[in-house]
Design a protein around this motif. Structure first.
Motif, short mmCIF file in Angstrom:
data_model
loop_
_atom_site.label_atom_id
_atom_site.label_comp_id
_atom_site.label_asym_id
_atom_site.label_seq_id
_atom_site.Cartn_x
_atom_site.Cartn_y
_atom_site.Cartn_z
N VAL A 5 0.79 -1.18 0.10
CA VAL A 5 -0.12 0.12 -0.12
C VAL A 5 0.87 1.15 0.00
CG1 VAL A 5 -1.98 -1.24 1.41
CG2 VAL A 5 -0.10 -0.04 2.50
N SER B 287 -5.25 2.66 -2.66
CA SER B 287 -3.75 1.85 -2.33
C SER B 287 -3.56 2.51 -1.06
CB SER B 287 -2.73 2.41 -3.30
OG SER B 287 -1.48 1.67 -3.04
N GLY C 268 -7.09 -1.09 -4.55
CA GLY C 268 -5.93 -1.78 -3.84
C GLY C 268 -5.70 -1.34 -2.41
#
Length: 322
Positions: A158, A229, A255
């Protein structure tokens, strides 16, 4: 009653001392649960009593030996957990639990699950996009979630870590606190800061905050955003309303991974407000890729008294509701 006797040979004298504890403290903990006689002579632990209790204590001692061999020490909390696990007939594979490191702190300390519940929690976090950790204080819900977030961040899985909490007194009382809005909500976020400081180290934490790669903010700051993310942790989720919980869950972007923690026995919302955490467990229980981990008092890894306090409150609430 015919006495049954079993012996355990401890070849490592140093580990035997750690197993017994100062002034045989650890043996006294075991004997407070089981009416058995435990003697140590020339590296041999002799357990005597009726057969079921003797066999149970031998299993407990063998698990304790595994912990000492692997970690070099054993705490009161770990001993109580091992005893409670055996009393509840839980099959505990300590070889798996003790080797499953999550992350190493800035000071070099390795963070690992300490209970079966914590191990299951970490497995869910690793395998699900959204994980709920629900249970009493002291079970490591928040700290382990932060550890998992730092691990994902270090591995570049991440790009950001976002930690958030509802400020339940975001009205009149909050207004009396000094400073700007961030100063007013900082006390609510202190446990999250503490966990990040401990794991990342103050300098590393502050450097990533300046780069806007780590954000610790009240839940209200999440509205209207899409979080791509990111590893997002919502702490004290029992104090969210249904609307706030829905708002938070719909912030999840591509994500990203989210962990929601809370204790539904400690709801601080005003009367008439329903907890978003209690409601969401019913709404999302069958949604694929969402995991729910329900911790129990046996997962409490603070002082043994914390377990006793939680159990006492549970009994009190049960009697009150009868």
């Amino acid at each position: 009653m015919e006495l049954h006797e079993e012996n355990i040979l401890m070849a490592n004298e140093e580990n035997l001392v750690k197993l017994l504890g100062i002034h045989d403290k650890n043996i006294k903990i075991i004997k407070s649960y089981f009416d058995v006689n435990i003697l140590i002579r020339s590296g041999v632990i002799k357990v005597t009593g009726d057969r079921p209790k003797t066999e149970a204590v031998v299993k407990i001692l063998k698990d304790m030996i595994k912990v000492v061999d692997t970690e070099g020490e054993i705490s009161d909390q770990k001993i109580v957990y091992i005893i409670e696990s055996h009393k509840n007939n839980q099959n505990v594979d300590y070889d798996v639990i003790l080797k499953d490191a999550i992350v190493t702190t800035a000071s070099g300390r390795v963070i690992k699950p300490k209970t079966v519940g914590q191990k299951r929690y970490m497995d869910l976090i690793n395998s699900k996009d959204v994980t709920f950790g629900i249970g009493p204080a002291g079970t490591g819900k928040t700290y382990l979630a932060v550890a998992a977030a730092v691990n994902a961040f270090r591995k570049k899985e991440v790009e950001r870590i976002i930690l958030t909490r509802p400020a339940v007194e975001a009205g009149e009382k909050l207004g009396f606190l000094p400073g700007d809005l961030q100063d007013k909500v900082d006390p609510y976020l202190r446990p999250l800061y503490d966990a990040l400081f401990d794991i990342m180290g103050p300098e590393n934490y502050l450097r990533n905050v300046e780069k806007q790669l780590i954000e610790v903010a009240p839940l209200a700051y999440m509205r209207g955003r899409t979080l791509d993310s990111s590893f997002i942790i919502l702490d004290e989720a029992q104090n969210t309303t249904n609307e706030q919980m829905k708002m938070f869950l719909t912030r999840l972007g591509y994500g990203s991974k989210a962990v929601i923690t809370g204790d539904i026995t400690q709801i601080d919302l005003p009367d008439g407000k329903k907890s978003g955490l209690k409601t969401v467990t019913k709404i999302l229980k069958d949604v694929e890729d969402i995991g729910f981990m329900y911790f129990h008092t046996t997962d409490v890894v603070r002082h043994k008294l914390v377990q006793d306090i939680i159990k006492a409150y549970e009994k009190f609430e049960e009697k009150k509701n009868d």
